[in-house]
Scaffold this motif. Structure first.
Motif, mmCIF file in Angstrom:
data_model
loop_
_atom_site.group_PDB
_atom_site.id
_atom_site.type_symbol
_atom_site.label_atom_id
_atom_site.label_comp_id
_atom_site.label_asym_id
_atom_site.label_seq_id
_atom_site.Cartn_x
_atom_site.Cartn_y
_atom_site.Cartn_z
ATOM 1 N N LYS A 7 50.506 -31.464 -17.310
ATOM 2 C CA LYS A 7 50.806 -30.112 -16.843
ATOM 3 C C LYS A 7 50.061 -29.087 -17.681
ATOM 4 O O LYS A 7 49.469 -28.160 -17.153
ATOM 5 C CB LYS A 7 52.311 -29.844 -16.897
ATOM 6 N N ARG A 8 50.084 -29.253 -18.998
ATOM 7 C CA ARG A 8 49.382 -28.330 -19.880
ATOM 8 C C ARG A 8 47.884 -28.369 -19.590
ATOM 9 O O ARG A 8 47.220 -27.351 -19.515
ATOM 10 C CB ARG A 8 49.669 -28.675 -21.338
ATOM 11 N N LEU A 9 47.356 -29.558 -19.408
ATOM 12 C CA LEU A 9 45.944 -29.733 -19.103
ATOM 13 C C LEU A 9 45.597 -29.043 -17.790
ATOM 14 O O LEU A 9 44.586 -28.370 -17.685
ATOM 15 C CB LEU A 9 45.665 -31.231 -18.991
ATOM 16 N N GLY A 10 46.474 -29.183 -16.828
ATOM 17 C CA GLY A 10 46.224 -28.598 -15.523
ATOM 18 C C GLY A 10 46.212 -27.088 -15.532
ATOM 19 O O GLY A 10 45.550 -26.468 -14.703
ATOM 20 N N THR A 99 37.396 -23.493 -20.078
ATOM 21 C CA THR A 99 38.160 -24.680 -20.459
ATOM 22 C C THR A 99 37.392 -25.636 -21.358
ATOM 23 O O THR A 99 37.963 -26.570 -21.885
ATOM 24 C CB THR A 99 38.587 -25.459 -19.197
ATOM 25 N N TRP A 100 36.100 -25.419 -21.518
ATOM 26 C CA TRP A 100 35.257 -26.380 -22.208
ATOM 27 C C TRP A 100 35.707 -26.688 -23.634
ATOM 28 O O TRP A 100 35.515 -27.797 -24.109
ATOM 29 C CB TRP A 100 33.810 -25.920 -22.202
ATOM 30 N N ASP A 101 36.275 -25.718 -24.327
ATOM 31 C CA ASP A 101 36.702 -25.941 -25.709
ATOM 32 C C ASP A 101 38.216 -26.062 -25.844
ATOM 33 O O ASP A 101 38.744 -26.058 -26.952
ATOM 34 C CB ASP A 101 36.167 -24.810 -26.602
ATOM 35 N N GLN A 102 38.920 -26.190 -24.721
ATOM 36 C CA GLN A 102 40.373 -26.357 -24.731
ATOM 37 C C GLN A 102 40.721 -27.825 -24.967
ATOM 38 O O GLN A 102 39.895 -28.710 -24.730
ATOM 39 C CB GLN A 102 40.966 -25.898 -23.387
ATOM 40 N N PRO A 103 41.946 -28.087 -25.412
ATOM 41 C CA PRO A 103 42.370 -29.491 -25.560
ATOM 42 C C PRO A 103 42.330 -30.196 -24.201
ATOM 43 O O PRO A 103 42.543 -29.576 -23.165
ATOM 44 C CB PRO A 103 43.817 -29.387 -26.059
ATOM 45 N N GLY A 104 42.071 -31.463 -24.215
ATOM 46 C CA GLY A 104 42.052 -32.253 -22.989
ATOM 47 C C GLY A 104 40.880 -33.204 -22.980
ATOM 48 O O GLY A 104 39.998 -33.146 -23.836
ATOM 49 N N ASP A 105 40.892 -34.074 -22.000
ATOM 50 C CA ASP A 105 39.854 -35.097 -21.940
ATOM 51 C C ASP A 105 39.102 -35.099 -20.614
ATOM 52 O O ASP A 105 38.638 -36.131 -20.149
ATOM 53 C CB ASP A 105 40.450 -36.474 -22.223
ATOM 54 N N VAL A 127 34.391 -35.810 -15.197
ATOM 55 C CA VAL A 127 33.645 -34.734 -15.858
ATOM 56 C C VAL A 127 34.375 -34.394 -17.155
ATOM 57 O O VAL A 127 35.574 -34.106 -17.140
ATOM 58 C CB VAL A 127 33.543 -33.485 -14.952
ATOM 59 N N ASN A 128 33.642 -34.444 -18.264
ATOM 60 C CA ASN A 128 34.234 -34.121 -19.562
ATOM 61 C C ASN A 128 33.267 -33.221 -20.337
ATOM 62 O O ASN A 128 32.236 -33.678 -20.822
ATOM 63 C CB ASN A 128 34.523 -35.393 -20.359
ATOM 64 N N PRO A 129 33.595 -31.933 -20.463
ATOM 65 C CA PRO A 129 32.699 -31.011 -21.166
ATOM 66 C C PRO A 129 32.518 -31.356 -22.645
ATOM 67 O O PRO A 129 31.519 -30.977 -23.241
ATOM 68 C CB PRO A 129 33.355 -29.647 -20.990
ATOM 69 N N LYS A 130 33.423 -32.112 -23.215
ATOM 70 C CA LYS A 130 33.290 -32.493 -24.623
ATOM 71 C C LYS A 130 32.182 -33.534 -24.819
ATOM 72 O O LYS A 130 31.704 -33.729 -25.919
ATOM 73 C CB LYS A 130 34.614 -32.988 -25.160
ATOM 74 N N ARG A 131 31.769 -34.189 -23.744
ATOM 75 C CA ARG A 131 30.643 -35.131 -23.841
ATOM 76 C C ARG A 131 29.377 -34.549 -23.204
ATOM 77 O O ARG A 131 28.423 -35.264 -22.911
ATOM 78 C CB ARG A 131 30.987 -36.475 -23.214
#
Length: 143
Positions: A7-10, A99-105, A127-131
């Motif tokens: 939910k938080r991720l969403g 959202t790119w620097d927010q927590p989540g995967d 899609v994962n902006p951290k990668r």
């Protein structure tokens, strides 16, 4: 991943960038169906109850702006359409830059078709902006 984390991720990361459905008939004449205009007619499903469920807005990534449907995590949009022969679906999708620097995967984007009995998945992309997935992704799918 726990439900509360989903939910938080969403709340912060899911964005589905829909362009236009491009219908190419056998005659070669191009017809476009604007799914943003048809959004009120679509069956919209989500397990998130708080806040706006689906929002239409413009999103800019690398200087390219696209009108999008922002969808929360675990959401789906179902358009009842008749698919003709030689029909193609053009879609763009990404995660919103905020959202790119927010927590989540990351997020998974899926597109499929169904006749009401059988579902056929045509696109499944994580899609994962951290990668490094910090751009528009595009697909042209033969329906």
């Amino acid at each position: 991943m726990t439900t509360s984390r989903w939910k938080r991720l969403g709340l912060v990361i899911a964005v589905v960038g829909f362009g236009l459905w491009l219908f190419l008939g056998r005659s070669g004449v191009e017809n476009h169906v604007d799914l943003l205009a048809k959004l009120p007619e679509a069956d919209k499903r989500t397990n998130v109850e708080d806040g706006p469920q689906f929002v239409v807005e413009s999103v800019t990534i690398d200087g390219v702006t696209k009108r999008t449907v922002l969808a929360r995590t675990s959401s789906r949009i179902i358009y009842p359409l008749t698919i003709l022969r030689d029909t193609w679906f053009d879609v763009s999708f990404a995660m919103k830059p905020e959202t790119w620097d927010q927590p989540g995967d990351g997020a998974q984007f899926r597109v499929g078709v169904s006749d009401g009995r059988v579902y056929e998945e045509l696109l499944k992309q994580y899609v994962n902006p951290k990668r490094g997935d910090r751009r528009w992704f595009s697909a042209r799918l033969d329906l």
